[in-house]
Scaffold this motif. Sequence first.
Motif, PDB file in Angstrom:
ATOM      1  N   TRP A  14       0.842  -1.200   0.000  1.00 55.30           N
ATOM      2  CA  TRP A  14       0.000   0.000   0.000  1.00 55.30           C
ATOM      3  C   TRP A  14       0.879   1.253   0.000  1.00 55.30           C
ATOM      4  O   TRP A  14       0.611   2.210  -0.717  1.00 55.30           O
ATOM      5  CB  TRP A  14      -0.905  -0.005   1.228  1.00 55.30           C
ATOM      6  CG  TRP A  14      -1.670   1.272   1.438  1.00 55.30           C
ATOM      7  CD1 TRP A  14      -2.867   1.617   0.900  1.00 55.30           C
ATOM      8  CD2 TRP A  14      -1.250   2.392   2.245  1.00 55.30           C
ATOM      9  NE1 TRP A  14      -3.237   2.877   1.310  1.00 55.30           N
ATOM     10  CE2 TRP A  14      -2.266   3.379   2.131  1.00 55.30           C
ATOM     11  CE3 TRP A  14      -0.147   2.652   3.035  1.00 55.30           C
ATOM     12  CZ2 TRP A  14      -2.185   4.611   2.782  1.00 55.30           C
ATOM     13  CZ3 TRP A  14      -0.059   3.887   3.675  1.00 55.30           C
ATOM     14  CH2 TRP A  14      -1.086   4.838   3.552  1.00 55.30           C
ATOM     15  N   HIS A  15       1.932   1.248   0.811  1.00 59.39           N
ATOM     16  CA  HIS A  15       2.825   2.399   0.896  1.00 59.39           C
ATOM     17  C   HIS A  15       3.472   2.683  -0.456  1.00 59.39           C
ATOM     18  O   HIS A  15       3.544   3.847  -0.898  1.00 59.39           O
ATOM     19  CB  HIS A  15       3.896   2.137   1.955  1.00 59.39           C
ATOM     20  CG  HIS A  15       4.836   3.292   2.158  1.00 59.39           C
ATOM     21  ND1 HIS A  15       4.537   4.365   2.971  1.00 59.39           N
ATOM     22  CD2 HIS A  15       6.062   3.556   1.623  1.00 59.39           C
ATOM     23  CE1 HIS A  15       5.532   5.240   2.941  1.00 59.39           C
ATOM     24  NE2 HIS A  15       6.474   4.764   2.125  1.00 59.39           N
ATOM     25  N   HIS A  45       1.420   4.471  -3.053  1.00 60.44           N
ATOM     26  CA  HIS A  45       1.286   5.912  -2.863  1.00 60.44           C
ATOM     27  C   HIS A  45       2.626   6.639  -2.956  1.00 60.44           C
ATOM     28  O   HIS A  45       2.659   7.844  -3.233  1.00 60.44           O
ATOM     29  CB  HIS A  45       0.655   6.193  -1.489  1.00 60.44           C
ATOM     30  CG  HIS A  45      -0.767   5.747  -1.385  1.00 60.44           C
ATOM     31  ND1 HIS A  45      -1.112   4.426  -1.144  1.00 60.44           N
ATOM     32  CD2 HIS A  45      -1.948   6.415  -1.522  1.00 60.44           C
ATOM     33  CE1 HIS A  45      -2.429   4.319  -1.114  1.00 60.44           C
ATOM     34  NE2 HIS A  45      -2.958   5.502  -1.347  1.00 60.44           N
ATOM     35  N   ALA A  46       3.708   5.937  -2.721  1.00 57.73           N
ATOM     36  CA  ALA A  46       5.052   6.527  -2.816  1.00 57.73           C
ATOM     37  C   ALA A  46       5.983   5.494  -3.441  1.00 57.73           C
ATOM     38  O   ALA A  46       6.760   4.833  -2.738  1.00 57.73           O
ATOM     39  CB  ALA A  46       5.550   6.954  -1.436  1.00 57.73           C
TER      40      ALA A  46
END
Length: 473
Positions: free
Chosen positions: A62-63, A66-67
Amino acid sequence: MTPLSFKKGIIIVPVLIFGAIAVLVTGALIYFAAALFKDSKVLGLREQAFQIAESGVDYYRWHLAHAPADYQDGTGASGPYVHDYTDKDGTVIGQFTLTITPPPIGSTVVKIKSKGTVTANPSVARTLEVSLGIPSLARYAVVANDVMRFGDGTEIFGPVHSNNGIRFDGLAHNIVTSAKDKYVDPDNGSSFRYGVYTTLSPQDPSPPTAVPARADVFMAGRQFPVPAVDFVGMTTDLSQMKTQATTDSRYFLASGSQGYLIVLKTNDTFDLYKVTSIKAPAGGCTNTAGQTGWGTWTILNKTFIKNHTFPVHGVMFFEDNIWVEGTIQTARLTIAAGRFPDSPATRKSITINKDLLYTYYDGQDSIGLVAQGDINTGLGSLDTMRIDAALIAQNGRAGRYYYKSACGTGYNRTELTLYGMIATNLRYGFAYTDGTGYDARNIIYDANLLYAPPPNFPLTSNLYSIQSWKEVK
């Protein structure tokens, strides 16, 4: 009276024996039940630790969504990174500890090691190791944004795709796909043809007749329509390459002449030359096909400039036309040619006239050639030539200009082998229907490019997917 007393005494002995046995068995059962309860509790904790470790992997996927380039968990510091794991009521019931290994230069593969522990018994732990990767544009042996024709004599090992239709009369060892369900082939009349079809006997029928399997041409099958590949977005990728090359001091302004020659070496350096003149076409050798940018693209004179080391991050950018040749050894490079702001009149091209080779074919070596305009093989290219590279012609085409017999012996070549991939915006081709160009074209897909492409190579997505998953001790 004596005989009766004697009989009562006899009964006491077996009662004592069986009583002792009963006590032992009962004790053993109680111990076994306690051990089973303890083991079941540990098993439950181990399963909980496993789920916590999985949660750590899911969290970092998930991290990265987004990045995508953050391998330090948003902290800016090296790990490991510890996170509490709570139940539905917000009570901390465990922790996962993450160790993140960033991709090496030119790769998109991130390694995540997630260790899950439970608060009830910190000695119980489970550890998972997962590799995530983003597929690059090099997932194809050939990918195009235009109508494509693969003639007899073409053999391709690897997936082939076009955003338009494909006529395939060679041999495809992997799947061939098109974004079109049907199209009008400009080389074959005005009737609609299927998005991927062949004219090899017996020629495919026209829509809506059922499509035959044709395993003699499409060994792994064909599929259409499928989603298109984004060629427009490559402009951004080329701009990013320029920025990276500037950072590494491997950005070169226009030569003030015809362009540059780059000769790659196995000692991680390259010789840089200024190309001062190009061979003029022989008398009678003219642009009869009316092709934009036509010429011999063959060096006549050059001047040595300097020997440079390969850039740290593997990217070179030239604001001029370039010629590339040579051999690398355990190196990963992307060499780009372009000029900004982007304009059709100033787009730059890359030409390969001599062998461009790897030393190792296990993924250690990788070359990407990215041209804002065309990828060429010139009139003076080797009769038998090999190119080990991933090629991108962002706005132009990868191929060879049309040279007729009046152009001299170079008009007809024997064999071209490409180990890597081709991405071409316009129609690809290193040979023509009248027998000019390379008689045999062998395109061998380098599967190492999929998740370990050349540095800063365009990707087909910004989402990571799982490549491998295992539990480690």
